[in-house]
Scaffold this motif. Sequence first.
Motif, PDB file in Angstrom:
ATOM      1  N   VAL A 279      13.454  45.898 -51.415  1.00  0.00           N
ATOM      2  CA  VAL A 279      14.731  46.495 -51.033  1.00  0.00           C
ATOM      3  C   VAL A 279      15.413  45.516 -50.088  1.00  0.00           C
ATOM      4  O   VAL A 279      14.768  44.914 -49.232  1.00  0.00           O
ATOM      5  N   MET A 280      16.713  45.322 -50.323  1.00  0.00           N
ATOM      6  CA  MET A 280      17.505  44.379 -49.534  1.00  0.00           C
ATOM      7  C   MET A 280      18.736  45.086 -48.993  1.00  0.00           C
ATOM      8  O   MET A 280      19.089  46.167 -49.447  1.00  0.00           O
TER       9      MET A 280
ATOM     10  N   SER B  14      12.481  44.004 -47.590  1.00  0.00           N
ATOM     11  CA  SER B  14      11.227  44.730 -47.369  1.00  0.00           C
ATOM     12  C   SER B  14      10.522  44.945 -48.693  1.00  0.00           C
ATOM     13  O   SER B  14      11.161  45.136 -49.732  1.00  0.00           O
ATOM     14  N   LEU B  15       9.216  44.927 -48.655  1.00  0.00           N
ATOM     15  CA  LEU B  15       8.397  45.222 -49.817  1.00  0.00           C
ATOM     16  C   LEU B  15       8.244  46.734 -49.930  1.00  0.00           C
ATOM     17  O   LEU B  15       8.040  47.417 -48.922  1.00  0.00           O
ATOM     18  N   VAL B  16       8.352  47.272 -51.163  1.00  0.00           N
ATOM     19  CA  VAL B  16       8.318  48.715 -51.377  1.00  0.00           C
ATOM     20  C   VAL B  16       7.243  49.052 -52.404  1.00  0.00           C
ATOM     21  O   VAL B  16       7.164  48.429 -53.464  1.00  0.00           O
TER      22      VAL B  16
ATOM     23  N   ILE C  64       8.259  52.193 -47.883  1.00  0.00           N
ATOM     24  CA  ILE C  64       8.590  50.835 -47.459  1.00  0.00           C
ATOM     25  C   ILE C  64       7.430  50.346 -46.610  1.00  0.00           C
ATOM     26  O   ILE C  64       7.052  50.980 -45.630  1.00  0.00           O
ATOM     27  N   LEU C  65       6.860  49.226 -47.011  1.00  0.00           N
ATOM     28  CA  LEU C  65       5.679  48.697 -46.323  1.00  0.00           C
ATOM     29  C   LEU C  65       6.063  48.044 -45.014  1.00  0.00           C
ATOM     30  O   LEU C  65       7.203  47.619 -44.834  1.00  0.00           O
ATOM     31  N   PRO C  66       5.119  47.915 -44.084  1.00  0.00           N
ATOM     32  CA  PRO C  66       5.458  47.443 -42.743  1.00  0.00           C
ATOM     33  C   PRO C  66       5.987  46.023 -42.673  1.00  0.00           C
ATOM     34  O   PRO C  66       6.591  45.649 -41.693  1.00  0.00           O
ATOM     35  N   TYR C  67       5.785  45.200 -43.729  1.00  0.00           N
ATOM     36  CA  TYR C  67       6.313  43.843 -43.684  1.00  0.00           C
ATOM     37  C   TYR C  67       7.820  43.906 -43.767  1.00  0.00           C
ATOM     38  O   TYR C  67       8.391  44.551 -44.625  1.00  0.00           O
ATOM     39  N   LEU C  68       8.495  43.202 -42.889  1.00  0.00           N
ATOM     40  CA  LEU C  68       9.957  43.191 -42.858  1.00  0.00           C
ATOM     41  C   LEU C  68      10.423  41.809 -42.476  1.00  0.00           C
ATOM     42  O   LEU C  68       9.854  41.171 -41.596  1.00  0.00           O
ATOM     43  N   SER C  69      11.458  41.333 -43.141  1.00  0.00           N
ATOM     44  CA  SER C  69      12.070  40.062 -42.778  1.00  0.00           C
ATOM     45  C   SER C  69      13.524  40.322 -42.448  1.00  0.00           C
ATOM     46  O   SER C  69      14.225  40.972 -43.205  1.00  0.00           O
ATOM     47  N   ARG C  70      13.978  39.813 -41.328  1.00  0.00           N
ATOM     48  CA  ARG C  70      15.376  39.999 -40.946  1.00  0.00           C
ATOM     49  C   ARG C  70      15.920  38.702 -40.377  1.00  0.00           C
ATOM     50  O   ARG C  70      15.289  38.094 -39.533  1.00  0.00           O
TER      51      ARG C  70
END
Length: 188
Positions: free
Chosen positions: A115-116, A171-173, A180-186
């Motif tokens: 998801v973006m 985010s990886l889903v 939504i998995l805890p990995y997040l890039s911003r």
Amino acid sequence: MVSDCRRVRDNAYRYDGQEYHLSQHGFARDMEFECVSQEPEEIWFRLKATPDTKKNYPFEFQLEIGYRLENDTVRVMWKVTNLEKEKEMHFSIGAHPAFMCPLNEGEKQSDYGIVMDEEEEVMYSFIGAEDGLMFNHKNGLKLEHGYHKFEEGFFDESTYIIEKYQVRKVSLVDHRRNHILPYLSRLR
């Protein structure tokens, strides 16, 4: 940090009439940085040019990388300084999310998606798995309300490069669990 963060053809490039050799992703990630400041919620590291770096990157530079805790986020900051003002310094720097997918034994890539913060489509290029070179033409990655479901083998052939700040958050889903998995890039 490198002259180009993608792979250069045959791991070599020319500058000012001389050939230099550089592996994919450059040299900075393989070097030891000096810690120059440390606070409870922020730390900075520095790397300076050395005789060894100049064998493959002929510039007098200083690279500083900082990490700052901001609530539940880690902000990454870069400062690149050309210490030879009379000489133009070519470089690129970057970081990217990488997803281990599938996460668990017995699962498939198609159990997941991303998801973006873009709604309909983002343009991307491929980096070929065999030679690590970027293909010139652009492709469109269709999104449905910011979501793209992976097909089996989505990552098998290539790396996806989304440029020009089209997306600031990924985010990886796990779509089977609508989670939504805890990995997040911003990016900021």
